[in-house]
Structures are given as C-alpha cells and as structure tokens.
Write a protein that holds these residues in place. Sequence first.
Motif, short mmCIF file in Angstrom:
data_model
loop_
_atom_site.label_atom_id
_atom_site.label_comp_id
_atom_site.label_asym_id
_atom_site.label_seq_id
_atom_site.Cartn_x
_atom_site.Cartn_y
_atom_site.Cartn_z
N ALA A 88 37.57 42.17 45.96
CA ALA A 88 36.28 43.13 45.44
C ALA A 88 36.13 42.88 44.45
CB ALA A 88 35.73 43.70 46.40
N ALA A 89 37.13 43.70 43.67
CA ALA A 89 37.43 44.41 41.91
C ALA A 89 37.38 42.97 41.47
CB ALA A 89 38.12 45.49 41.92
N ALA A 90 38.04 41.92 41.81
CA ALA A 90 38.49 41.06 41.25
C ALA A 90 36.73 40.24 41.59
CB ALA A 90 39.40 39.98 41.60
N ALA A 94 43.48 41.14 35.23
CA ALA A 94 45.41 42.51 34.56
C ALA A 94 45.10 43.50 35.34
CB ALA A 94 45.65 42.02 33.44
N ASP A 95 43.29 43.51 35.25
CA ASP A 95 43.56 44.66 35.06
C ASP A 95 43.76 45.92 36.59
OD1 ASP A 95 42.38 45.55 32.50
OD2 ASP A 95 41.12 45.38 33.07
N ALA A 96 43.25 44.91 37.31
CA ALA A 96 42.94 44.87 38.97
C ALA A 96 45.21 45.35 39.47
CB ALA A 96 42.59 44.18 39.15
N TYR A 97 46.19 44.73 38.34
CA TYR A 97 47.08 44.36 39.07
C TYR A 97 48.01 46.08 37.92
CZ TYR A 97 51.98 43.14 37.96
OH TYR A 97 53.01 42.57 38.09
N LYS A 98 47.41 45.92 36.60
CA LYS A 98 48.26 47.35 36.26
C LYS A 98 47.49 47.65 37.25
CE LYS A 98 47.81 46.07 31.05
NZ LYS A 98 46.69 45.66 30.29
N GLN A 99 46.58 48.84 37.90
CA GLN A 99 46.32 49.99 38.87
C GLN A 99 47.49 49.50 39.87
OE1 GLN A 99 42.35 49.95 39.71
NE2 GLN A 99 41.44 50.70 37.64
N ALA A 100 47.75 48.66 40.96
CA ALA A 100 48.23 48.14 41.54
C ALA A 100 49.97 48.65 41.21
CB ALA A 100 48.32 46.85 42.20
N ASP A 101 49.85 47.94 39.91
CA ASP A 101 51.49 48.33 39.80
C ASP A 101 51.69 49.72 39.37
OD1 ASP A 101 53.52 47.26 38.66
OD2 ASP A 101 53.85 48.21 36.86
N ALA A 102 51.00 50.84 38.41
CA ALA A 102 51.05 52.25 38.48
C ALA A 102 50.88 52.34 39.89
CB ALA A 102 49.63 51.91 37.74
N ALA A 103 50.05 52.19 40.84
CA ALA A 103 50.30 52.92 42.20
C ALA A 103 51.83 52.26 42.52
CB ALA A 103 49.29 52.39 43.35
N MET A 129 44.90 33.50 36.15
CA MET A 129 44.22 34.79 36.81
C MET A 129 44.90 34.97 37.87
SD MET A 129 40.17 34.38 37.70
CE MET A 129 40.10 33.37 38.76
N LEU A 130 45.06 33.58 38.71
CA LEU A 130 44.99 33.50 40.44
C LEU A 130 46.35 34.04 40.46
CD1 LEU A 130 43.72 29.36 40.61
CD2 LEU A 130 42.43 32.07 41.83
N GLN A 131 47.22 33.96 39.75
CA GLN A 131 48.37 34.85 39.71
C GLN A 131 49.00 36.12 39.78
OE1 GLN A 131 51.29 32.01 36.56
NE2 GLN A 131 52.18 31.25 38.07
N THR A 132 47.69 36.61 38.69
CA THR A 132 48.32 37.46 38.24
C THR A 132 46.82 38.22 39.83
OG1 THR A 132 47.28 38.17 36.16
CG2 THR A 132 47.18 39.61 36.99
N MET A 133 46.03 37.60 40.43
CA MET A 133 45.30 38.49 41.79
C MET A 133 46.48 38.38 42.47
SD MET A 133 41.75 36.43 40.98
CE MET A 133 40.70 37.12 40.48
N CYS A 134 47.21 37.03 42.92
CA CYS A 134 48.52 37.41 43.85
C CYS A 134 49.03 38.26 43.61
CB CYS A 134 49.05 36.09 43.76
SG CYS A 134 50.44 36.38 44.99
N LEU A 135 49.54 39.20 42.24
CA LEU A 135 50.74 39.69 41.98
C LEU A 135 50.23 41.05 42.25
CD1 LEU A 135 51.51 38.57 38.32
CD2 LEU A 135 53.39 38.33 40.80
N GLN A 180 47.39 41.81 44.83
CA GLN A 180 47.69 41.19 46.76
C GLN A 180 48.69 42.11 46.99
OE1 GLN A 180 45.87 37.67 47.04
NE2 GLN A 180 43.33 38.52 47.39
N VAL A 181 50.00 41.31 46.23
CA VAL A 181 51.54 41.51 47.32
C VAL A 181 51.81 42.57 46.55
CG1 VAL A 181 54.17 40.90 47.07
CG2 VAL A 181 51.91 39.10 46.80
N THR A 182 51.93 43.14 46.00
CA THR A 182 52.21 44.53 44.68
C THR A 182 51.25 45.46 45.69
OG1 THR A 182 52.14 43.98 43.11
CG2 THR A 182 51.94 46.34 43.04
#
Length: 131
Positions: A17-19, A35-44, A96-102, A104-106
């Motif tokens: 939803a964020a994306a 990228a921001d959403a991925y950074k949050q997932a990576d931090a978690a 963008m799609l790769q970052t969103m995938c990253l 989701q998988v993260t």
Amino acid sequence: MLRTLIITVGLLAALPAAAQDCPDETQSGMNKCAADAYKQADAALNATYKQIIERLKDDADTTKSLVAAQRAWIAYRDAECDFITSGAAGGTVRRMLQTMCLEQVTSRRVDELKPLLECEEGDLSCPVPAP
C-alpha cells in the motif's frame, strides 16, 4: 511492449500500500517511494538479524549457520527480484519494480525471522535461545 505492460500491471497490483499511495506519481518520485519503503524493510531485517545474532553470541556453530543462511537468502532475494522484473528489462520502470520486489521479499524474511525471537525455553525445534 504489451508483455512488459501486462507484467508491470501484474506487479503493481501486488505492491504494498505504501508504494501504491506514493504522493509523487512521476517515475523519479515513485522510485524514491519504493526506495524509502525498501530502506524501512531493510532496517527491520537488520534489527531482527542483530537481535538473533546477539542471542547466539555463545553458540558459534549456530551463528555460522545463520550467517550462511542469510548469505544464501541474499543471493536468492537478488536473483528472485532480477527474474521477477525481467519483463521490464530496458524500461525506466524496472528500477522501481526491482526496489519494490526487494522490499516485499525483505519484509517476508523479517516475518520468517521474527518468530525465532519468541522461542520457548527448551524448544529444540528453535535454534535461538529464549532471552
């Protein structure tokens, strides 16, 4: 072109939803939101991983197994997202799609690791000791 559009639409339908709610609908804006959403997932993920490593500090063999599993997971994550977004190869939307995938998988990896922090003492099916 139509194949890329169909794949892109399919991926967009499964986006977090964020994306989907990105206030800047330009490509660069959507790239930033992803990228921001991925950074949050990576931090978690990093926080969860560090907690597990801390609990395993007295168990070198299990720590080694976790490190190996995480390295294999990173290789899987990168290969999976490369594959999933291959239909957009050469297009401006692929980043963008790769970052969103990253992201989701993260996020799924975080969901896999978090229960390890809730193991009951004496649970032999859980490699992470209770606090």
